[in-house]
Design a protein around this motif. Structure first.
Motif, PDB file in Angstrom:
ATOM      1  N   THR A  86      28.536  25.924  38.357  1.00  0.00           N
ATOM      2  CA  THR A  86      29.982  25.412  38.152  1.00  0.00           C
ATOM      3  C   THR A  86      30.562  27.873  38.592  1.00  0.00           C
ATOM      4  O   THR A  86      31.335  27.685  39.343  1.00  0.00           O
ATOM      5  N   GLU A  87      30.475  28.279  38.342  1.00  0.00           N
ATOM      6  CA  GLU A  87      30.826  29.144  37.929  1.00  0.00           C
ATOM      7  C   GLU A  87      30.543  30.744  39.507  1.00  0.00           C
ATOM      8  O   GLU A  87      31.404  31.202  40.032  1.00  0.00           O
ATOM      9  N   HIS A  88      29.471  30.108  39.865  1.00  0.00           N
ATOM     10  CA  HIS A  88      28.580  30.782  40.627  1.00  0.00           C
ATOM     11  C   HIS A  88      28.905  30.030  42.248  1.00  0.00           C
ATOM     12  O   HIS A  88      28.842  30.672  43.300  1.00  0.00           O
ATOM     13  N   TRP A  89      28.551  29.368  41.925  1.00  0.00           N
ATOM     14  CA  TRP A  89      28.619  28.979  43.232  1.00  0.00           C
ATOM     15  C   TRP A  89      29.887  28.401  44.697  1.00  0.00           C
ATOM     16  O   TRP A  89      28.920  28.620  45.350  1.00  0.00           O
ATOM     17  N   PRO A  90      30.939  28.540  44.516  1.00  0.00           N
ATOM     18  CA  PRO A  90      32.014  28.991  44.790  1.00  0.00           C
ATOM     19  C   PRO A  90      31.811  30.452  46.243  1.00  0.00           C
ATOM     20  O   PRO A  90      31.646  29.892  47.457  1.00  0.00           O
ATOM     21  N   ALA A  91      31.516  31.193  45.035  1.00  0.00           N
ATOM     22  CA  ALA A  91      31.379  32.418  46.203  1.00  0.00           C
ATOM     23  C   ALA A  91      30.148  32.709  46.852  1.00  0.00           C
ATOM     24  O   ALA A  91      30.312  33.010  47.902  1.00  0.00           O
ATOM     25  N   PHE A  92      29.298  32.083  46.022  1.00  0.00           N
ATOM     26  CA  PHE A  92      27.624  31.324  46.997  1.00  0.00           C
ATOM     27  C   PHE A  92      27.996  31.250  48.223  1.00  0.00           C
ATOM     28  O   PHE A  92      27.326  31.179  49.118  1.00  0.00           O
ATOM     29  N   ARG A  93      28.024  29.475  48.196  1.00  0.00           N
ATOM     30  CA  ARG A  93      28.622  29.050  49.403  1.00  0.00           C
ATOM     31  C   ARG A  93      29.565  29.929  50.327  1.00  0.00           C
ATOM     32  O   ARG A  93      29.098  29.947  51.702  1.00  0.00           O
ATOM     33  N   GLU A  94      30.206  30.612  49.724  1.00  0.00           N
ATOM     34  CA  GLU A  94      31.506  31.596  50.841  1.00  0.00           C
ATOM     35  C   GLU A  94      30.164  32.353  51.779  1.00  0.00           C
ATOM     36  O   GLU A  94      31.027  32.591  52.372  1.00  0.00           O
TER      37      GLU A  94
END
Length: 205
Positions: free
Chosen positions: A18-26
């Motif tokens: 939850t914490e790191h997925w958005p930044a990782f995908r970006e």
């Protein structure tokens, strides 16, 4: 509120994703993007077991007791709940309905060279072709060893996509009948393999 829900949001894995997925995908999108199945795996995992992402209310017609049951992602990647259920169901089916009781089993593991791994992780057709070549090679080895050109073994293969430290590492685990069946009239006779030496395994490779 369901008393029996597995509550993924309380686990360290769910919180980390939850914490790191958005930044990782970006970051990945800036470098060409991720395969669709990877995005699907992460997105559906985040919805798995969450009542606010979809659920059913089940009620007993006799006593009136009701329970909320959250939808599950049913993915094959890293969801502990879904992969655990799938593993148990698959193992039970193999033992009870598929694997013959008279045949011993041997696990064969095939790894691939480092330069191939990123390609195989994206190209399912290529990985499937290599899997077939691998199993055909093992089949030929068993038939030759039993001096039964028409003999047939059987195999159940699982593709593992990561190493123990979660690095990209597609490789094959094959559970193979340790011998061959051969026809004699209307009967099938089982010919077990003898002890295998390291050099013989090397010949298959």
């Amino acid at each position: 509120r369901s008393r029996f829900r597995h509550r993924p949001e309380d686990t360290a894995l769910y919180q980390a994703v939850t914490e790191h997925w958005p930044a990782f995908r970006e970051r990945a999108e800036a470098q060409g993007g991720l395969p669709r199945f990877v995005v699907k795996e992460f997105e559906e995992y985040l919805d798995c077991g969450r009542l606010d992402r979809g659920c059913l209310r089940l009620e007993c017609r006799e006593c009136g007791y009701s329970e909320l049951v959250a939808f599950s992602c049913k993915q094959r990647g890293f969801c502990p709940s879904c992969i655990g259920r799938r593993m148990c169901a698959t193992a039970a089916n193999m033992i009870e309905h598929v694997l013959p009781r008279e045949a011993a089993l041997r696990q064969w593991v095939l790894t691939f060279p480092f330069p191939w791994r990123a390609v195989l992780a994206r190209d399912g057709a290529l990985l499937g072709a290599l899997t077939r070549i691998f199993l055909e090679s093992v089949q030929t080895f068993y038939a030759k060893r039993a001096d039964a050109p028409d003999g047939k073994t059987g195999a159940f293969t699982v593709i593992q996509r990561t190493s123990s430290d979660v690095r990209l590492h597609p490789h094959l685990h094959a559970l193979v009948l340790d011998g061959v069946y051969r026809e004699e009239g209307t009967s099938l006779l089982w010919s077990p393999a003898r002890h295998l030496q390291t050099r013989q395994v090397g010949e298959v490779l």
